[in-house]
Design an enzyme around this catalytic site. Structure first.
Site, short mmCIF file in Angstrom:
data_model
loop_
_atom_site.label_atom_id
_atom_site.label_comp_id
_atom_site.label_asym_id
_atom_site.label_seq_id
_atom_site.Cartn_x
_atom_site.Cartn_y
_atom_site.Cartn_z
N TRP A 107 0.90 -1.16 0.00
CA TRP A 107 0.00 0.00 0.00
C TRP A 107 0.93 1.20 0.00
O TRP A 107 1.65 1.44 0.96
CB TRP A 107 -0.88 0.00 1.24
CG TRP A 107 -1.91 1.09 1.24
CD1 TRP A 107 -3.14 1.05 0.65
CD2 TRP A 107 -1.80 2.39 1.84
NE1 TRP A 107 -3.80 2.24 0.86
CE2 TRP A 107 -3.00 3.08 1.58
CE3 TRP A 107 -0.81 3.04 2.56
CZ2 TRP A 107 -3.24 4.38 2.02
CZ3 TRP A 107 -1.04 4.34 3.00
CH2 TRP A 107 -2.25 5.00 2.73
N LYS A 114 -19.33 3.86 4.85
CA LYS A 114 -19.45 2.63 4.07
C LYS A 114 -19.80 2.96 2.63
O LYS A 114 -19.25 2.42 1.69
CB LYS A 114 -20.58 1.78 4.71
CG LYS A 114 -20.43 0.32 4.60
CD LYS A 114 -19.69 -0.29 5.76
CE LYS A 114 -18.33 0.27 5.96
NZ LYS A 114 -17.63 -0.12 7.10
C1 G6P Z 1 -9.30 0.86 7.86
C2 G6P Z 1 -10.44 -0.05 7.45
C3 G6P Z 1 -11.71 0.30 8.20
C4 G6P Z 1 -11.46 0.24 9.70
C5 G6P Z 1 -10.29 1.14 10.11
C6 G6P Z 1 -9.85 0.86 11.53
O1 G6P Z 1 -9.54 2.16 7.42
O2 G6P Z 1 -10.66 0.04 6.07
O3 G6P Z 1 -12.73 -0.60 7.85
O4 G6P Z 1 -12.60 0.63 10.39
O5 G6P Z 1 -9.14 0.87 9.28
O6 G6P Z 1 -9.30 -0.42 11.57
P1 G6P Z 1 -9.27 -1.35 12.84
O7 G6P Z 1 -8.60 -2.59 12.37
O8 G6P Z 1 -8.46 -0.61 13.86
O9 G6P Z 1 -10.67 -1.56 13.28
#
Ligand code: G6P
Length: 613
Positions: A81, A489
């Protein structure tokens, strides 16, 4: 972000490495690469695009299909990434040193790379990429005396600032592999005549359950099949191998077109698995929680992304039912403020992956300030779970789609358990109310199932409004919290703009966006706020907006609302409404994105586990 893996052992490493980075693709997917040591040469292949592109190249390459019949083979691989340098073949990892002697895969960010690069350039060292990682290879090579691979790595990592999990090969030592960790995760797996490294256990859990987590500022040196651990001063340290018995879950779509839809449909089970083991004889039982939260007078919920929205929804009931001051903060903000926390503060860090860099830093900052830290985490043994004082796991199972759904629902369920538990402990609710809340909680998976049955109706709504390129989500109280998750979302997978707004705030600016045909999605589930939000709906309707309403009311009242579409939300305790209301909105985002032909499970520019700040 980024997934790294490494292999050392008697077998051909290529297939293992490719399969393993595929399992880590959720960490980033803009390019990938692989390097293997064969005799005294490092062979490298790296490509922009998905891992399937790399696989095709590997198939065609002589170097990767020759015999790996050495006693010990080694290799590293990476899925990226992008942080420094655009996604391209040349910026993909592994990176090689100028002479081709060293290859490195890296997860993290080297903050002083420009300074280091400048001084290396003065010594005529050439760079091919725009990445910070290439500096690591160049430094190792410049500090290598032609013999001591370990010393060159140790001296290098002492010069680096920032975060780094590394896998390193040296052409002079095809039977050696070195792994390093500082602020980015790396796990070691101990197999039968072979050993592994990876950013996450899922990369090798089908091979071994014997693991060890590399600690902060530690180096692992794999010398044939022997593994030794050192600190950054070169002092040998002992590490404990643990045996894990985790069911990582299925990484199969089970007939669904996308993981996201499969995971949406798995939510009743995720909620059930999370709450049921913690309800015994009409009481909430979480071992030692009682002692742990003794004397707390304030709660901070700190997280990122959807996990932050869980906090936003739970806050209302922590305050209303448990009567405890609750502050919800983004981890990336919290860690750089001076939050007023002390030993009477409970900091709840919520995270699906348990590896989000800002959430981990917020956890460490909270501990440093003496607060009690509780992790609500899905990935067993992850950094946040390991470092928090207390952990409550969400039993959502493996979540693969980048946009979280079932982990979000499981996190909300843990919050309900905590709210009821703390409210009862603080004498804010009676035993009878606990029983009522528990009944509602046990019935929650059933209500979620009912919402999932609206799939076809939601598909039709998504189709009808698929031309909308700007959607406003409005609500008050817990409904506003759900709006924020629904809007996130929606935009992350559809690439259409959306905004969540507290309905009462609309007239302070945002309503100027409304024009004839604008789409507004309004949530009205909290009966106490119904009339207020309805007035805000009338305001947008008066300016030509189309309104989809998610409403929890009697049929008669709903019939008179005059909205363009209605989705009925069954009644339950206000605390649990977010779990029900979010379901049709997840489905709406899914179908809206599907109809637009988006890459639903891996939306552009995103990654599931965000291990950079
Ligand atoms: C990324 C994901 C999200 C998630 C966020 C926090 O942005 O795409 O879906 O809510 O990270 O991630 P975590 O693993 O800490 O819940």
């Amino acid at each position: 972000m980024c997934g790294i893996v490494g292999y050392i052992g008697k077998n051909n490493p290529v297939e293992f490495l490719l399969n393993s980075i595929e399992k880590l693709e959720y960490r980033g997917y803009d390019s990938s690469g692989i390097a293997v040591c064969n005799k005294n040469k490092i062979n490298l292949l790296k490509k922009k695009g998905r891992i399937s592109v790399l696989r095709n190249e590997v198939k065609k390459s002589q170097d990767f299909n020759s015999n790996f019949n050495l006693e010990i083979n080694s290799g590293i691989a990476h899925t990226r990434w992008a942080t420094h340098g655009e996604p391209s073949d040349v910026n993909a990892h592994p990176h090689m040193s100028q002479s081709g002697k060293f290859a490195v895969v890296h997860n993290g960010i080297i903050e002083n790379y420009l300074e280091l690069k400048k001084s290396l350039k003065r010594r005529n060292i050439k760079f091919l990429s725009q990445t910070d990682t290439e500096v690591i290879c160049a430094l190792i090579e410049s500090l290598y005396d032609g013999q001591d691979f370990f010393k060159a790595v140790k001296d290098t990592v002492n010069l680096l600032e920032g975060s780094f999990a590394l896998g390193i090969l040296c052409a002079d030592y095809p039977d050696k592999l070195i792994a390093v960790k500082k602020d980015s995760p790396i796990i070691i797996g101990f197999g039968e005549h072979e050993n592994y490294i990876a950013s996450d256990v899922s990369a090798f859990i089908d091979k071994t359950k014997k693991i060890c987590r590399l600690g902060e500022c530690e180096i692992a040196v794999f010398d044939k099949l022997d593994i030794k651990f050192y600190d950054f001063n070169g002092k040998e340290i002992k590490k404990e191998i643990i045996s894990v018995d985790w069911n990582i879950g299925s990484s199969d779509k089970k007939g669904f077109e996308h993981f996201m839809l499969k995971e949406i449909m798995e939510q009743p089970e995720a909620i059930r698995n999370t709450i049921m083991p913690r309800i015994i004889n009409n009481e909430i039982k979480i071992d030692n929680l009682d002692k742990f939260i003794n004397s707390i007078n304030k709660i901070y919920i700190v997280a990122c992304g959807s996990a932050y929205h869980v906090g936003a929804a739970a806050r209302y009931s922590f305050e209303k039912i448990a009567g405890i001051t609750t502050i919800v903060d983004l981890a990336s903000e919290f860690r750089y403020r001076t939050p007023a926390i002390d030993e009477n503060t409970l900091v709840i860090i919520t995270s699906q992956s348990g590896e989000t860099a800002d959430s981990l830093a917020a956890l460490r900052e909270s501990k440093r300030r003496g607060a009690k830290t509780l992790a609500v985490v899905n990935v067993v043994g992850s950094s946040i779970a390991s470092e928090a004082d207390f952990v409550i796991y969400t039993w959502a199972g493996l979540e693969i789609a980048v946009a979280t759904t079932k982990a979000y629902s499981a996190q909300l369920s843990v919050m309900y358990l905590l709210i009821i538990f703390i409210a009862f402990k603080n004498n804010k609710i009676t035993h009878d109310s606990v029983k009522k809340y528990i009944q509602n909680l046990i019935y929650l998976p059933e209500l979620v199932t009912q919402m999932l049955e609206l799939k076809s109706k939601i598909y039709e709504i998504a189709k009808k409004y698929n031309n909308s390129d700007n959607v406003l989500f409005i609500g008050r109280g817990v409904d506003y919290a759900t709006c924020r998750e629904a809007s996130l979302k929606f935009k992350e997978i559809s690439y259409s703009h959306s905004e969540a707004y507290a309905a009462g705030e609309l007239k302070h600016g945002t309503i100027s966006l409304i024009e004839p045909g604008s789409l507004v999605i309004a949530i009205l589930t909290d009966k106490k706020l119904f009339e207020k939000t309805l007035s805000n709906i009338r305001e947008v309707q008066a300016r030509g907006a189309k309104v989809i309403g998610l409403v929890s009311e009697s049929k008669a009242k709903i019939a008179d609302l005059g909205l363009d579409e209605i989705i009925e939300i069954p009644a339950t305790s206000v605390m649990m409404l977010p779990s029900i209301t979010v379901i049709p909105l997840q489905l709406f985002a899914y179908y809206f994105a599907l109809l637009k032909g988006r890459d639903i499970d891996k939306p552009r520019n995103l990654a599931k586990s965000v291990t950079v700040e």
